[in-house]
Enzyme design. Sequence first.
Site, PDB file in Angstrom:
ATOM      1  N   GLU A 128       0.852  -1.200   0.000  1.00  0.00           N
ATOM      2  CA  GLU A 128       0.000   0.000   0.000  1.00  0.00           C
ATOM      3  C   GLU A 128       0.889   1.252   0.000  1.00  0.00           C
ATOM      4  OE1 GLU A 128      -2.630  -0.240   3.365  1.00  0.00           O
ATOM      5  OE2 GLU A 128      -3.511  -2.126   2.657  1.00  0.00           O
ATOM      6  N   PRO A 129       0.291   2.414  -0.301  1.00  0.00           N
ATOM      7  CA  PRO A 129       1.116   3.628  -0.289  1.00  0.00           C
ATOM      8  C   PRO A 129       1.853   3.813   1.046  1.00  0.00           C
ATOM      9  CG  PRO A 129      -0.996   4.077  -1.321  1.00  0.00           C
ATOM     10  CD  PRO A 129      -1.070   2.667  -0.813  1.00  0.00           C
ATOM     11  N   GLY A 132       4.864  -0.730   2.867  1.00  0.00           N
ATOM     12  CA  GLY A 132       5.736  -1.444   1.925  1.00  0.00           C
ATOM     13  C   GLY A 132       6.459  -2.577   2.638  1.00  0.00           C
ATOM     14  N   GLU A 245       7.208 -17.447  -3.461  1.00  0.00           N
ATOM     15  CA  GLU A 245       7.365 -16.369  -4.436  1.00  0.00           C
ATOM     16  C   GLU A 245       8.843 -16.005  -4.581  1.00  0.00           C
ATOM     17  OE1 GLU A 245       5.150 -12.786  -3.502  1.00  0.00           O
ATOM     18  OE2 GLU A 245       6.525 -11.559  -4.676  1.00  0.00           O
TER      19      GLU A 245
HETATM   20  C1  LIG Z   1       7.613  -2.839 -10.304  1.00  0.00           C
HETATM   21  C2  LIG Z   1       7.095  -3.291  -8.995  1.00  0.00           C
HETATM   22  C3  LIG Z   1       6.209  -4.352  -8.947  1.00  0.00           C
HETATM   23  C4  LIG Z   1       5.655  -4.749  -7.715  1.00  0.00           C
HETATM   24  N1  LIG Z   1       4.703  -5.730  -7.706  1.00  0.00           N
HETATM   25  C5  LIG Z   1       4.002  -5.944  -6.549  1.00  0.00           C
HETATM   26  C6  LIG Z   1       2.858  -6.806  -6.543  1.00  0.00           C
HETATM   27  O1  LIG Z   1       2.523  -7.434  -7.552  1.00  0.00           O
HETATM   28  N2  LIG Z   1       2.157  -6.926  -5.396  1.00  0.00           N
HETATM   29  C7  LIG Z   1       2.503  -6.264  -4.242  1.00  0.00           C
HETATM   30  O2  LIG Z   1       1.796  -6.412  -3.237  1.00  0.00           O
HETATM   31  N3  LIG Z   1       3.601  -5.462  -4.219  1.00  0.00           N
HETATM   32  C8  LIG Z   1       4.341  -5.271  -5.339  1.00  0.00           C
HETATM   33  N4  LIG Z   1       5.434  -4.439  -5.332  1.00  0.00           N
HETATM   34  C9  LIG Z   1       5.794  -3.756  -4.091  1.00  0.00           C
HETATM   35  C10 LIG Z   1       7.124  -4.192  -3.496  1.00  0.00           C
HETATM   36  O3  LIG Z   1       6.995  -5.447  -2.896  1.00  0.00           O
HETATM   37  C11 LIG Z   1       7.557  -3.076  -2.532  1.00  0.00           C
HETATM   38  O4  LIG Z   1       7.967  -1.974  -3.332  1.00  0.00           O
HETATM   39  C12 LIG Z   1       8.670  -3.504  -1.607  1.00  0.00           C
HETATM   40  O5  LIG Z   1       8.218  -4.458  -0.697  1.00  0.00           O
HETATM   41  C13 LIG Z   1       9.262  -2.307  -0.808  1.00  0.00           C
HETATM   42  O6  LIG Z   1       8.289  -1.500  -0.265  1.00  0.00           O
HETATM   43  P1  LIG Z   1       8.362   0.097  -0.503  1.00  0.00           P
HETATM   44  O7  LIG Z   1       8.536   0.319  -1.949  1.00  0.00           O
HETATM   45  O8  LIG Z   1       7.194   0.724   0.150  1.00  0.00           O
HETATM   46  O9  LIG Z   1       9.699   0.560   0.216  1.00  0.00           O
HETATM   47  P2  LIG Z   1       9.878   0.988   1.800  1.00  0.00           P
HETATM   48  O10 LIG Z   1       9.330  -0.087   2.667  1.00  0.00           O
HETATM   49  O11 LIG Z   1       9.362   2.367   1.991  1.00  0.00           O
HETATM   50  O12 LIG Z   1      11.446   0.967   1.891  1.00  0.00           O
HETATM   51  C14 LIG Z   1      12.297   2.066   1.519  1.00  0.00           C
HETATM   52  C15 LIG Z   1      13.725   1.683   1.920  1.00  0.00           C
HETATM   53  O13 LIG Z   1      13.812   1.522   3.346  1.00  0.00           O
HETATM   54  C16 LIG Z   1      14.346   0.246   3.644  1.00  0.00           C
HETATM   55  N5  LIG Z   1      13.776  -0.264   4.910  1.00  0.00           N
HETATM   56  C17 LIG Z   1      12.471  -0.356   5.249  1.00  0.00           C
HETATM   57  N6  LIG Z   1      12.347  -0.891   6.480  1.00  0.00           N
HETATM   58  C18 LIG Z   1      13.616  -1.176   6.903  1.00  0.00           C
HETATM   59  C19 LIG Z   1      14.171  -1.738   8.083  1.00  0.00           C
HETATM   60  N7  LIG Z   1      13.405  -2.165   9.081  1.00  0.00           N
HETATM   61  N8  LIG Z   1      15.510  -1.860   8.167  1.00  0.00           N
HETATM   62  C20 LIG Z   1      16.312  -1.440   7.160  1.00  0.00           C
HETATM   63  N9  LIG Z   1      15.855  -0.903   6.026  1.00  0.00           N
HETATM   64  C21 LIG Z   1      14.526  -0.767   5.892  1.00  0.00           C
HETATM   65  C22 LIG Z   1      13.935  -0.634   2.455  1.00  0.00           C
HETATM   66  O14 LIG Z   1      14.728  -1.806   2.370  1.00  0.00           O
HETATM   67  C23 LIG Z   1      14.178   0.345   1.303  1.00  0.00           C
HETATM   68  O15 LIG Z   1      15.533   0.392   0.994  1.00  0.00           O
HETATM   69  C24 LIG Z   1       6.044  -4.088  -6.534  1.00  0.00           C
HETATM   70  C25 LIG Z   1       6.987  -3.050  -6.598  1.00  0.00           C
HETATM   71  C26 LIG Z   1       7.488  -2.637  -7.789  1.00  0.00           C
HETATM   72  C27 LIG Z   1       8.465  -1.488  -7.815  1.00  0.00           C
END
Ligand SMILES: Cc1cc2nc3c(=O)[nH]c(=O)nc-3n(C[C@H](O)[C@H](O)[C@H](O)COP(=O)(O)OP(=O)(O)OC[C@H]3O[C@@H](n4cnc5c(N)ncnc54)[C@H](O)[C@@H]3O)c2cc1C
Length: 389
Positions: A128-129, A132, A245
């Site tokens: 979700e927005p 992540g 997955e």
């Molecule tokens: C092209 C694409 C396809 C996707 N397809 C799907 C899909 O089909 N279904 C679905 O549900 N999702 C999907 N995703 C979502 C994807 O799983 C998420 O983008 C991913 O899990 C990371 O979440 P976020 O982008 O919100 O990053 P954030 O969680 O905001 O992370 C930002 C940064 O902070 C770091 N971080 C966060 N928490 C910690 C911590 N505790 N310790 C250290 N570092 C941390 C992360 O590693 C990252 O470097 C997709 C994403 C993309 C870009």
Amino acid sequence: MSQFSLSEEQDQIFREADRIGRQELLPLAEKMDKDEWWPEEIMPRLGELGFLGVTIPEKFGGAGLNYLESGLILQAFSRYNHAFGLSWIAHDNLCANNIFNNGTELQKELFLPKLCSGEHVGCLGLTEPGAGSDALGSMNTTATKDGDNFLINGSKIYITNGPIADICVLYAKTDKKERSSKGITAFIIETKQPGFKVAQKLSKMGFRGSQTAELVFEDMLVSRENILGQEGEGHKVVMSGLDFERATIAPISVGISERALEISIEYAKSRTQFDQPIANFQMIQSYLAEMYVGIETMKALSWQVLSECGSVQAEEAGRGNIHAKAAASVMHCANICNEILDKAVQIHGGHGYMLETEINRLFRSTKLLEIGAGTTEVRKMIIAKELLK
Ligand SMILES: Cc1cc2nc3c(=O)[nH]c(=O)nc-3n(C[C@H](O)[C@H](O)[C@H](O)COP(=O)(O)OP(=O)(O)OC[C@H]3O[C@@H](n4cnc5c(N)ncnc54)[C@H](O)[C@@H]3O)c2cc1C
């Protein structure tokens, strides 16, 4: 004989997937990347060829294969069209395989045949927005009881196949009082029903042909019969599904890297500088050798972990050995793939920096492999947590 040697039958599946990749998927790849185009006829075509629902038993229309075979197919497809490979695995593993592992007999009969024929396209909505890496703990999408039904409200982002999906495995909070990962339920959603909206199709730097969306749910009425698994136990569906997955998605990195090596070798042999092919220069040879070694290590780990997945029941995943190994496999493959593509573009020089070249298309995509299905940091957290138990 090595533990993960392929059987004759697996080798045959691998070669057939490679043939389909080269003949049917490669010709689509450039336009998919340039125009962010999705070829609608491709899923029914793959269904016809028996390459959809590959881990689903034949009685539901699938191919009855195992995770290793599914990974091999993805590796072969991704050599020629990794954007399609990503959409294929989101459909086949994230959606169909999750329904098979957690669904009731009725749900399997209702939803799997059309996913296996390609009549329906599947997706999975978790991110979700505002949720992540902490997808479960920060989830805001809710499913509120309304008699025997639920009303779904909220949004999901970055959902692969979102703009084209007919069926979505969706996670929503059913018990708002429960904190952290508890109180979440998985649902099977039919996107033609009122209340579902593709809020926006998202434009990406790589994997551009794979369609990605933000999805919005506004008072979407869903029957209790569409609950996948048990009410309030969505975290179990998520955690076991994510291990399969991660293990199954790792071979995307292998396929992209194999193709990068193939075209880098061709380029190194044909590009002449200082009156000779650049392949004669030891520094170029060193890159090629390192790329080859990287690919062999990816194959060894990802195939081994996939073969281990075959003996893990869905309810056993999400913890323990397989949890750490699936994270290790996808992390290693993604990291090595990024290193390989960096070398591949270097071998191509300025030509590799041009947007329309195939090597550039591969290079632009590799970063996602360190982000999707849990980031590198999340993968490290999983592994360390298991090590420190
Ligand atoms: C092209 C694409 C396809 C996707 N397809 C799907 C899909 O089909 N279904 C679905 O549900 N999702 C999907 N995703 C979502 C994807 O799983 C998420 O983008 C991913 O899990 C990371 O979440 P976020 O982008 O919100 O990053 P954030 O969680 O905001 O992370 C930002 C940064 O902070 C770091 N971080 C966060 N928490 C910690 C911590 N505790 N310790 C250290 N570092 C941390 C992360 O590693 C990252 O470097 C997709 C994403 C993309 C870009």
